[in-house]
Design an enzyme around this catalytic site. Structure first.
Site, PDB file in Angstrom:
ATOM      1  N   ASP A  46       0.763  -1.240   0.000  1.00  0.00           N
ATOM      2  CA  ASP A  46       0.000   0.000   0.000  1.00  0.00           C
ATOM      3  C   ASP A  46       0.801   1.302   0.000  1.00  0.00           C
ATOM      4  O   ASP A  46       0.671   2.126  -0.882  1.00  0.00           O
ATOM      5  CB  ASP A  46      -0.937   0.017   1.210  1.00  0.00           C
ATOM      6  CG  ASP A  46      -1.816  -1.228   1.273  1.00  0.00           C
ATOM      7  OD1 ASP A  46      -1.697  -2.089   0.386  1.00  0.00           O
ATOM      8  OD2 ASP A  46      -2.616  -1.326   2.208  1.00  0.00           O
ATOM      9  N   GLU A  55       2.551  -9.612  11.256  1.00  0.00           N
ATOM     10  CA  GLU A  55       2.228  -9.158   9.898  1.00  0.00           C
ATOM     11  C   GLU A  55       3.506  -8.731   9.157  1.00  0.00           C
ATOM     12  O   GLU A  55       3.704  -9.055   7.996  1.00  0.00           O
ATOM     13  CB  GLU A  55       1.237  -7.998  10.001  1.00  0.00           C
ATOM     14  CG  GLU A  55       0.623  -7.565   8.685  1.00  0.00           C
ATOM     15  CD  GLU A  55      -0.378  -6.438   8.880  1.00  0.00           C
ATOM     16  OE1 GLU A  55      -0.550  -5.973  10.035  1.00  0.00           O
ATOM     17  OE2 GLU A  55      -0.986  -6.011   7.885  1.00  0.00           O
TER      18      GLU A  55
HETATM   19  C1  2M8 Z   1      -3.112  -4.408   3.574  1.00  0.00           C
HETATM   20  O1  2M8 Z   1      -4.043  -3.671   2.810  1.00  0.00           O
HETATM   21  C2  2M8 Z   1      -5.317  -3.264   3.307  1.00  0.00           C
HETATM   22  C3  2M8 Z   1      -6.062  -2.594   2.158  1.00  0.00           C
HETATM   23  O2  2M8 Z   1      -6.276  -3.526   1.141  1.00  0.00           O
HETATM   24  C4  2M8 Z   1      -5.270  -2.327   4.479  1.00  0.00           C
HETATM   25  O3  2M8 Z   1      -4.231  -1.684   4.707  1.00  0.00           O
HETATM   26  O4  2M8 Z   1      -6.267  -2.211   5.185  1.00  0.00           O
HETATM   27  C5  2M8 Z   1      -1.934  -4.819   2.667  1.00  0.00           C
HETATM   28  O5  2M8 Z   1      -0.860  -5.289   3.436  1.00  0.00           O
HETATM   29  C6  2M8 Z   1      -2.393  -5.895   1.665  1.00  0.00           C
HETATM   30  O6  2M8 Z   1      -1.310  -6.392   0.949  1.00  0.00           O
HETATM   31  C7  2M8 Z   1      -3.118  -7.045   2.369  1.00  0.00           C
HETATM   32  O7  2M8 Z   1      -3.662  -7.893   1.403  1.00  0.00           O
HETATM   33  C8  2M8 Z   1      -4.214  -6.549   3.321  1.00  0.00           C
HETATM   34  C9  2M8 Z   1      -4.796  -7.661   4.183  1.00  0.00           C
HETATM   35  O8  2M8 Z   1      -3.768  -8.393   4.785  1.00  0.00           O
HETATM   36  O9  2M8 Z   1      -3.718  -5.530   4.195  1.00  0.00           O
END
Ligand code: 2M8
Length: 431
Positions: free
Chosen positions: A167, A398
């Site tokens: 992101d 994470e």
């Molecule tokens: C993160 O992205 C989401 C938005 O899609 C967020 O920040 O809320 C990123 O690390 C993405 O790569 C990942 O798929 C998602 C869920 O783990 O979180």
């Protein structure tokens, strides 16, 4: 030690299992995410293949009529306040292609899915499942080539930083800075994420403003492919996204062949995208691939670990692969713990803030698989060993500080557990 770690990884996957999909993390991410589910299916393939199949089916239940595979499939019955932006903010009913149920977002993520389907089949052969997935996978890849190949050269574009999966990577900074947000264009919103993770580990206020502005831009175009292609303000060709697509096309060809069908067209598309990565995304001076801004025509800074991922699809020849090995084993990416996602020598590097530097298990896993496939099994083994050591010390976090090894973001993170399980179970993606 390995058995204990494997048991702990399985326990995380068990706790995050909802009955039809695996949450990426227990609190921060309560819905189904696209590439998270693909990684989880890969981890589950040797452990619990039926569950991996349910996971992928559940994701594809959210596929749009035009083949768009959404980056989030919202869990039914979960209040909109559980995650922001929820289904209401995406308002995908503006598109005639979006399903009414399940509700989804209106953007995509890296297409790891054909690779996941193939790996599930490889671990536990099930031609019925392959047959069931073939058409949805073809529609998904067709969508990417039709709607996202802006110049007809095989490179596909992302139109939102969330589509990269990385992101707030500094790779998007310049393109985002060039977009001016008219006053009042972004309706107010809550930062639900900050209730679950410290501010310093998440994207900034400005990042969110830009993300939410781009969501409004999709809505203003009714999520219409042609209108988005024509003038969407953000359009980047990312090396990770494109390399994962090359690999996915080849896996789709394998799936077709296993079903007695001709996969030559998928192989051809893989070749075209691979050639375009070679021709357009390589930075000779840095010895690394970089993201191309398709609006300005400028190649961005070659500072992201995403620039190593073409190895995963066997894109580079031996000379470029050797330069990538030099880059990844050098100070920029391999600190005390591999791999920093942004070059540590660059001023934009931040060891703690999400995708601006921390080490992520999925990037390590993609690069390690790529090293194996390109004749560097020793470096691959070191990288996998270092990731396992990091996880055994810090837990299934994470992301991790590449300098201190501290764990950040969500605890009990599903893809960290799944890919750890994959490494421990000895299964390797067929290259
Ligand atoms: C993160 O992205 C989401 C938005 O899609 C967020 O920040 O809320 C990123 O690390 C993405 O790569 C990942 O798929 C998602 C869920 O783990 O979180």
């Amino acid at each position: 030690m390995r058995q204990q770690l494997l048991a702990a990884a399985r326990a995380v996957l068990e706790r995050n299992w909802t009955g039809s999909f695996t949450r990426p993390g227990p609190h921060l991410y309560p819905h189904q995410w696209s590439w998270d589910s693909a990684f989880v299916a890969i981890g589950n393939a040797p452990l619990n293949a039926p569950r991996a199949r349910i996971e992928l089916r559940s994701l594809f239940a959210g596929e749009w009529r035009n083949g768009l595979l959404p980056h989030i499939v919202f869990a039914p019955g979960m209040p909109d306040s559980a995650y922001f932006p929820g289904a209401g903010r995406w308002d995908t009913a503006r598109s005639p292609d979006a399903p009414r149920q399940p509700r989804t977002s209106g953007i995509v993520q890296p297409p790891v899915h054909a690779t996941a389907v193939w790996q599930v089949h490889d671990a536990a052969p099930d031609p019925g499942f392959l047959r069931e997935m073939l058409e949805p996978l073809v529609a998904w890849h067709d969508y990417l080539h039709r709607a996202r190949d802006l110049r007809g050269d095989g490179l596909v574009a992302i139109h939102h930083p969330w589509e990269s999966g990385m992101d707030n990577s500094p790779a998007w900074d310049a393109a985002l800075a060039a977009i001016s947000i008219p006053p009042g264009a972004v309706p107010r919103y809550p930062r639900v994420d900050l209730a679950h993770a410290p501010d310093a580990e998440r994207p900034s206020v400005l990042d969110y403003e830009q993300y939410l502005y781009l969501v409004e831009e999709f809505k203003a175009r009714g999520y219409d492919e042609a209108r988005i292609r024509a003038d969407f303000p953000f359009a980047m060709a990312d090396p990770l996204f494109n390399a994962v697509l090359v690999r996915a096309e080849r896996d789709l060809a394998r799936i077709a062949a296993a079903l007695g069908e001709d996969g030559a067209a998928f192989e051809e598309r893989a070749e075209r995208t691979a050639r375009a990565i070679e021709d357009r995304l390589w930075d000779e001076e840095a010895g690394l691939y970089a993201a191309l801004d398709l609006r300005s025509g400028r190649l961005g800074p070659a500072r992201a670990a995403a620039g190593l991922v073409p190895l995963f699809a066997g894109v580079p020849g031996p000379a470029r692969a050797a330069r990538l090995v030099d880059a990844l084993t050098g100070d920029g990416f391999w600190a005390s713990h591999p791999l920093a996602t942004w070059d540590r020598r660059d001023p934009a590097f931040d060891p703690r803030r999400y995708w601006r530097g921390p080490a992520w298990a999925n990037v390590d896993w993609l690069v390690a698989a790529g090293l194996r496939a390109s004749g560097h099994p020793d470096v691959a083994g070191r990288l996998e060993g270092a990731l396992l050591e990091l996880v055994s010390k810090a837990g299934f976090r994470e992301y991790f500080d590449p300098e201190t090894g501290a764990g950040y973001g969500s605890r009990d993170f599903s893809w960290t557990a799944a890919l750890t399980a994959d490494l421990l179970s000895g299964a390797r993606p067929a290259s």
